[in-house]
Motif scaffolding. Structure first.
Motif, PDB file in Angstrom:
ATOM      1  N   TYR A 146      -6.327  -4.483  -4.229  1.00  0.00           N
ATOM      2  CA  TYR A 146      -5.458  -4.426  -3.062  1.00  0.00           C
ATOM      3  C   TYR A 146      -5.973  -5.416  -2.027  1.00  0.00           C
ATOM      4  CZ  TYR A 146      -3.319  -3.198   1.315  1.00  0.00           C
ATOM      5  OH  TYR A 146      -2.651  -3.287   2.504  1.00  0.00           O
ATOM      6  N   THR A 173       0.653   4.318  -4.484  1.00  0.00           N
ATOM      7  CA  THR A 173       0.344   5.680  -4.079  1.00  0.00           C
ATOM      8  C   THR A 173       0.159   6.588  -5.289  1.00  0.00           C
ATOM      9  OG1 THR A 173       2.713   6.168  -3.818  1.00  0.00           O
ATOM     10  CG2 THR A 173       1.498   5.491  -1.849  1.00  0.00           C
ATOM     11  N   HIS A 209       0.832  -1.211   0.000  1.00  0.00           N
ATOM     12  CA  HIS A 209       0.000   0.000   0.000  1.00  0.00           C
ATOM     13  C   HIS A 209       0.862   1.255   0.000  1.00  0.00           C
ATOM     14  CE1 HIS A 209       0.621   1.196   4.269  1.00  0.00           C
ATOM     15  NE2 HIS A 209       0.755  -0.113   4.473  1.00  0.00           N
ATOM     16  N   CYS A 267      -2.159   6.734   1.158  1.00  0.00           N
ATOM     17  CA  CYS A 267      -2.339   5.297   1.381  1.00  0.00           C
ATOM     18  C   CYS A 267      -1.832   4.870   2.758  1.00  0.00           C
ATOM     19  CB  CYS A 267      -1.672   4.474   0.279  1.00  0.00           C
ATOM     20  SG  CYS A 267      -2.341   4.809  -1.360  1.00  0.00           S
ATOM     21  N   ILE A 276      -7.214   5.929   1.297  1.00  0.00           N
ATOM     22  CA  ILE A 276      -7.324   5.582  -0.118  1.00  0.00           C
ATOM     23  C   ILE A 276      -8.583   6.241  -0.680  1.00  0.00           C
ATOM     24  CG2 ILE A 276      -6.061   3.398  -0.037  1.00  0.00           C
ATOM     25  CD1 ILE A 276      -8.800   1.978   0.251  1.00  0.00           C
ATOM     26  N   MET A 323      -3.287   5.772  -6.768  1.00  0.00           N
ATOM     27  CA  MET A 323      -4.373   6.202  -5.888  1.00  0.00           C
ATOM     28  C   MET A 323      -4.425   7.721  -5.744  1.00  0.00           C
ATOM     29  SD  MET A 323      -5.959   3.427  -5.047  1.00  0.00           S
ATOM     30  CE  MET A 323      -5.525   2.859  -6.726  1.00  0.00           C
TER      31      MET A 323
END
Length: 253
Positions: free
Chosen positions: A201, A117, A111, A124, A168, A120
């Motif tokens: 994820y 990151t 993550h 995170c 997130i 997203m």
């Protein structure tokens, strides 16, 4: 008579490969590396004789050259203590392939990886502590393909604790929620779409515990690969066009 054959899935399992090399207790759990245990589970569960390769941080180009990614339908990513050592050029390359349709499974401490990151667009970050506590992984989306054959709850006897808030974006799908014996809860299985690529994820999988030998965890990963794979998608990100002026005309009165 000609028979149409479906080509085998092409999978790359990426792992830093540091803990197993430097920590005997981790090497005892994963003698072939975390990547080796994940690849073994996929070979056992995926039909059609999949082509599975593994790669680690120390490989040239981290094992993720243009040629490798072009021949990868789904990339699985496990990282923990060397996120900053991953080349930005490799991250650029992986991002381009995801936007073009390559599937991406980001696992556990991945993550905080550069690729996750970036995709997203958030920190995170999350709550965590490591008390070797029990984790219950609850199937909260039983019609989703990733949950096929998964018990409720999936029980992991010892695992690192993750907890909310998990910074997130709102997921496309919330698939699993974990609860821990210390009281924490965590969105442990979530999906996203970026460009043409599907991203899953999944948090269980600390290096200190034999999580990737767990039969139900292996089933989740195999389901995730099937869901994320789009072999016919090509590798072209969605096009942005600028039509010529006058493309729309009102009908004559």
């Amino acid at each position: 008579m000609q028979h149409n054959t479906i080509p085998p899935l092409r999978i790359t399992v990426w792992n830093e490969g540091i803990h197993e090399r430097t920590e005997p207790e981790v090497a005892a759990i994963y003698p072939d590396g975390i990547h080796g245990a994940i690849a073994e589970g996929l070979r056992l569960l995926l039909d059609g004789d999949p082509v599975i390769r593994t790669a680690v941080l120390a490989d040239p180009d981290h094992g993720l050259s243009e040629e490798v990614l072009a021949e990868t339908d789904v990339l699985l990513w496990w990282g923990h203590i060397a996120h900053d050592q991953v080349s930005d050029d490799v991250v650029d390359r992986v991002q381009r392939h995801v936007l073009g349709g390559m599937g991406l499974l980001v696992l556990h401490s991945g993550h905080f990886s550069k690729i996750f990151t970036r995709l997203m667009g958030t920190t995170c970050s999350l709550l965590w502590r490591n008390g070797a506590e029990r984790e219950l992984v609850w199937n909260v989306n039983p019609t989703h393909p990733i949950t096929a054959g998964i018990e409720g709850p999936l029980v992991i006897e010892k695992q690192e604790t993750y907890g909310e808030f998990f910074d997130i974006p709102t997921p496309d799908d919330l698939v699993f929620i974990s609860s821990f014996s210390g009281g924490e809860v965590f969105r442990s299985g979530v999906t996203f779409t970026r460009g043409r690529g599907r991203i899953f994820y999944f948090s269980p999988g600390d290096q200190a515990y034999p999580v990737y030998h767990h039969p139900q965890i292996r089933t989740v990963l195999a389901n995730g690969v099937r869901w994320a794979a789009q072999p016919s998608a090509g590798r072209t990100p969605p096009a942005v066009t600028n039509p010529a002026r006058g493309w729309f005309q009102d009908p004559p009165a």
